[in-house]
Design a protein around this motif. Sequence first.
Motif, PDB file in Angstrom:
ATOM      1  N   ASP A  30      13.556  21.677  -6.619  1.00  0.00           N
ATOM      2  CA  ASP A  30      13.692  21.485  -5.177  1.00  0.00           C
ATOM      3  C   ASP A  30      14.316  20.117  -4.898  1.00  0.00           C
ATOM      4  O   ASP A  30      13.690  19.079  -5.095  1.00  0.00           O
ATOM      5  N   ARG A  31      15.552  20.121  -4.432  1.00  0.00           N
ATOM      6  CA  ARG A  31      16.260  18.862  -4.158  1.00  0.00           C
ATOM      7  C   ARG A  31      15.583  18.043  -3.071  1.00  0.00           C
ATOM      8  O   ARG A  31      15.670  16.817  -3.081  1.00  0.00           O
ATOM      9  N   ASN A  32      14.936  18.700  -2.121  1.00  0.00           N
ATOM     10  CA  ASN A  32      14.243  17.950  -1.068  1.00  0.00           C
ATOM     11  C   ASN A  32      13.045  17.185  -1.626  1.00  0.00           C
ATOM     12  O   ASN A  32      12.767  16.070  -1.191  1.00  0.00           O
ATOM     13  N   VAL A  33      12.366  17.762  -2.587  1.00  0.00           N
ATOM     14  CA  VAL A  33      11.264  17.059  -3.253  1.00  0.00           C
ATOM     15  C   VAL A  33      11.814  15.830  -3.971  1.00  0.00           C
ATOM     16  O   VAL A  33      11.243  14.733  -3.897  1.00  0.00           O
ATOM     17  N   LEU A  34      12.949  16.001  -4.651  1.00  0.00           N
ATOM     18  CA  LEU A  34      13.570  14.873  -5.347  1.00  0.00           C
ATOM     19  C   LEU A  34      14.020  13.799  -4.364  1.00  0.00           C
ATOM     20  O   LEU A  34      13.779  12.607  -4.582  1.00  0.00           O
ATOM     21  N   ALA A  35      14.648  14.211  -3.281  1.00  0.00           N
ATOM     22  CA  ALA A  35      15.122  13.239  -2.285  1.00  0.00           C
ATOM     23  C   ALA A  35      13.958  12.512  -1.631  1.00  0.00           C
ATOM     24  O   ALA A  35      14.052  11.303  -1.361  1.00  0.00           O
ATOM     25  N   ASP A  36      12.859  13.207  -1.384  1.00  0.00           N
ATOM     26  CA  ASP A  36      11.673  12.556  -0.818  1.00  0.00           C
ATOM     27  C   ASP A  36      11.132  11.498  -1.778  1.00  0.00           C
ATOM     28  O   ASP A  36      10.732  10.414  -1.364  1.00  0.00           O
ATOM     29  N   ALA A  37      11.113  11.823  -3.063  1.00  0.00           N
ATOM     30  CA  ALA A  37      10.629  10.860  -4.063  1.00  0.00           C
ATOM     31  C   ALA A  37      11.559   9.649  -4.154  1.00  0.00           C
ATOM     32  O   ALA A  37      11.118   8.540  -4.433  1.00  0.00           O
ATOM     33  N   LEU A  38      12.836   9.872  -3.896  1.00  0.00           N
ATOM     34  CA  LEU A  38      13.814   8.771  -3.961  1.00  0.00           C
ATOM     35  C   LEU A  38      13.545   7.726  -2.886  1.00  0.00           C
ATOM     36  O   LEU A  38      13.738   6.536  -3.120  1.00  0.00           O
ATOM     37  N   THR A  39      13.096   8.164  -1.736  1.00  0.00           N
ATOM     38  CA  THR A  39      12.924   7.236  -0.610  1.00  0.00           C
ATOM     39  C   THR A  39      11.472   6.889  -0.310  1.00  0.00           C
ATOM     40  O   THR A  39      11.214   6.066   0.573  1.00  0.00           O
ATOM     41  N   PRO A  41       7.958   5.119  -0.340  1.00  0.00           N
ATOM     42  CA  PRO A  41       7.574   3.741  -0.670  1.00  0.00           C
ATOM     43  C   PRO A  41       6.693   3.687  -1.920  1.00  0.00           C
ATOM     44  O   PRO A  41       5.938   4.617  -2.201  1.00  0.00           O
ATOM     45  N   GLY A  42       6.835   2.604  -2.666  1.00  0.00           N
ATOM     46  CA  GLY A  42       5.970   2.366  -3.808  1.00  0.00           C
ATOM     47  C   GLY A  42       6.304   3.139  -5.071  1.00  0.00           C
ATOM     48  O   GLY A  42       5.533   3.117  -6.021  1.00  0.00           O
ATOM     49  N   GLN A  43       7.441   3.813  -5.086  1.00  0.00           N
ATOM     50  CA  GLN A  43       7.811   4.571  -6.285  1.00  0.00           C
ATOM     51  C   GLN A  43       8.211   3.607  -7.406  1.00  0.00           C
ATOM     52  O   GLN A  43       8.925   2.635  -7.173  1.00  0.00           O
ATOM     53  N   PRO A  44       7.793   3.880  -8.639  1.00  0.00           N
ATOM     54  CA  PRO A  44       8.238   3.044  -9.759  1.00  0.00           C
ATOM     55  C   PRO A  44       9.730   3.270 -10.042  1.00  0.00           C
ATOM     56  O   PRO A  44      10.290   4.311  -9.669  1.00  0.00           O
ATOM     57  N   LEU A  45      10.331   2.319 -10.707  1.00  0.00           N
ATOM     58  CA  LEU A  45      11.762   2.403 -11.006  1.00  0.00           C
ATOM     59  C   LEU A  45      12.099   3.647 -11.807  1.00  0.00           C
ATOM     60  O   LEU A  45      13.112   4.298 -11.556  1.00  0.00           O
ATOM     61  N   TRP A  46      11.249   4.019 -12.769  1.00  0.00           N
ATOM     62  CA  TRP A  46      11.544   5.199 -13.579  1.00  0.00           C
ATOM     63  C   TRP A  46      11.664   6.443 -12.697  1.00  0.00           C
ATOM     64  O   TRP A  46      12.514   7.305 -12.945  1.00  0.00           O
ATOM     65  N   ALA A  47      10.820   6.557 -11.656  1.00  0.00           N
ATOM     66  CA  ALA A  47      10.860   7.738 -10.787  1.00  0.00           C
ATOM     67  C   ALA A  47      12.140   7.748  -9.960  1.00  0.00           C
ATOM     68  O   ALA A  47      12.791   8.790  -9.819  1.00  0.00           O
ATOM     69  N   ARG A  48      12.511   6.596  -9.422  1.00  0.00           N
ATOM     70  CA  ARG A  48      13.753   6.516  -8.636  1.00  0.00           C
ATOM     71  C   ARG A  48      14.965   6.849  -9.500  1.00  0.00           C
ATOM     72  O   ARG A  48      15.874   7.552  -9.068  1.00  0.00           O
TER      73      ARG A  48
END
Length: 189
Positions: A30-39, A41-48
Motif C-alpha cells: 500500500d503506497r499510502n501506508v508507505l507515504a504516511d510513514a515517510l512523513t 513524525p519521529g520516524q527513524p532514518l532507516w524507516a524513511r
Amino acid sequence: MDEELRSLTERLRNEAGASPEYERLVATEDRNVLADALTAPGQPLWARELVAFRLGLAGDRRAFEALVLLLNHRDPQRCTSAAHALARLGDPRTARAAAALATNELRVAYALHPVRLLVELRAPEAVPALITTLGRRLRPHDPYRAVALACVEGLGALGDARARPVLSEALAHPALAEAAVRALARLPG
C-alpha cells in the motif's frame, strides 16, 4: 526482487533490529501506508529510507524530497540507494536537483553520487554540471579526486563536445590523465 532493494532491505534489517515496524514496511504494498510513514513524525532514518526507496521504485513522486536528501547524505550506502531510486522515479525535478548537489562547492565531499546519477539520467543539465564540477576539481591539491574521476568518465560517456576543453585540461593531472584520454576519444569531431 530488484538487487538494490534486496541489498537495502538486508542493510536496514540490521539497522532496525527486531522492529515489527520494519517487517510491516517491507511487507506492505500500500503506497499510502508507505507515504504516511515517510512523513510521520519521529520516524527513524532507516524507516524513511526504506519507504522513500520503495516509493521511488514504484514511481511515486511523494518520495522525491526524501530521496534527494538521502542522495546528499554522508553515508555512501544511503546515497547509492537514493540514486538508484531517483533514476527510476521518473520525476522531472531529479536532474536539476542532482545538478545542484553536484555543483554545490560546500557539499563537494558528497557529490560523487549526484554526478553518477546525472550521467545515468543523460539529462540536459548533466554536461554543464559535470563541466563545472570537474573544472573546480582541477585545482592543485584538490582532495576530491573520486569526484573528478567520475566527472571525467561521465563526460566521456555522455559524449558531448562541450566537454573537450575541461577534459583537455584534465590531461595534465596524473590521476585523471588516462580516463581523460579515453573520454576525449569518445567525443565527436
